[in-house]
Design a protein around this motif. Structure first.
Motif, PDB file in Angstrom:
ATOM      1  N   PRO A  48      12.455   1.504   3.090  1.00  0.00           N
ATOM      2  CA  PRO A  48      13.707   2.083   3.610  1.00  0.00           C
ATOM      3  C   PRO A  48      14.414   1.070   4.509  1.00  0.00           C
ATOM      4  O   PRO A  48      13.840   0.055   4.908  1.00  0.00           O
ATOM      5  N   LYS A  49      15.659   1.343   4.851  1.00  0.00           N
ATOM      6  CA  LYS A  49      16.436   0.449   5.715  1.00  0.00           C
ATOM      7  C   LYS A  49      15.999   0.557   7.172  1.00  0.00           C
ATOM      8  O   LYS A  49      16.256  -0.335   7.965  1.00  0.00           O
ATOM      9  N   GLU A  92       0.565  -5.738  -1.739  1.00  0.00           N
ATOM     10  CA  GLU A  92       0.722  -5.010  -2.993  1.00  0.00           C
ATOM     11  C   GLU A  92       1.514  -3.721  -2.767  1.00  0.00           C
ATOM     12  O   GLU A  92       2.377  -3.371  -3.559  1.00  0.00           O
ATOM     13  N   ILE A  93       1.246  -3.033  -1.649  1.00  0.00           N
ATOM     14  CA  ILE A  93       1.979  -1.807  -1.326  1.00  0.00           C
ATOM     15  C   ILE A  93       3.459  -2.118  -1.184  1.00  0.00           C
ATOM     16  O   ILE A  93       4.307  -1.434  -1.712  1.00  0.00           O
ATOM     17  N   GLU A  98       9.249  -3.932   8.107  1.00  0.00           N
ATOM     18  CA  GLU A  98       7.941  -4.518   7.792  1.00  0.00           C
ATOM     19  C   GLU A  98       7.043  -4.549   9.019  1.00  0.00           C
ATOM     20  O   GLU A  98       5.840  -4.310   8.921  1.00  0.00           O
ATOM     21  N   MET A  99       7.611  -4.817  10.177  1.00  0.00           N
ATOM     22  CA  MET A  99       6.830  -4.818  11.413  1.00  0.00           C
ATOM     23  C   MET A  99       6.295  -3.417  11.698  1.00  0.00           C
ATOM     24  O   MET A  99       5.127  -3.243  12.061  1.00  0.00           O
ATOM     25  N   PRO A 102       2.575   5.232   5.871  1.00  0.00           N
ATOM     26  CA  PRO A 102       3.902   4.704   6.200  1.00  0.00           C
ATOM     27  C   PRO A 102       4.691   4.195   5.004  1.00  0.00           C
ATOM     28  O   PRO A 102       5.919   4.235   5.021  1.00  0.00           O
ATOM     29  N   GLU A 103       4.005   3.772   3.972  1.00  0.00           N
ATOM     30  CA  GLU A 103       4.702   3.268   2.794  1.00  0.00           C
ATOM     31  C   GLU A 103       5.476   4.373   2.065  1.00  0.00           C
ATOM     32  O   GLU A 103       6.349   4.091   1.246  1.00  0.00           O
TER      33      GLU A 103
END
Length: 103
Positions: A19-20, A11-12, A88-89, A63-64
């Motif tokens: 970001p890239k 959901e987050i 994502e990792m 981190p999000e």
């Protein structure tokens, strides 16, 4: 039964534009100076304790919210923070793990 944590993290990711690039902390390289934490414009990078009592390293508390600006990595003279395109990792690592130093 679906893991509730996984649902919350998914959901987050859906609500947040990633970001890239994102910081990747290498705890064993960190000397604990905190320069990277002071350089983080948004204040999301914090020093947290590792698996070794009394040893703190930078870690993204939220981190999000990281924008991937890279200021933390460019400040670190020890190379303890590098920027990665595996966003994502990195996000999952910050959310699911605590920093560890091999003992």
């Amino acid at each position: 039964m679906v893991n509730q944590n996984f649902e919350q993290k998914s959901e987050i990711r859906c609500k947040t534009k990633l970001p890239k690039q994102m910081p990747w902390v290498i705890p064993v390289n960190c000397e604990g100076c905190g320069d990277c934490v002071n350089k983080c414009k948004k204040g999301y990078l914090q020093m947290i304790e590792t698996n070794v009592k009394g040893v703190f390293v930078p870690w993204l508390a939220e981190p999000e919210k990281c924008t991937g600006c890279g200021q933390c990595a460019s400040t670190c003279v020890m190379g303890a923070i590098v920027m990665t395109e595996h966003v994502e990792m990195a996000l999952n690592r910050f959310l699911e793990q605590k920093p560890t130093i091999p003992t």
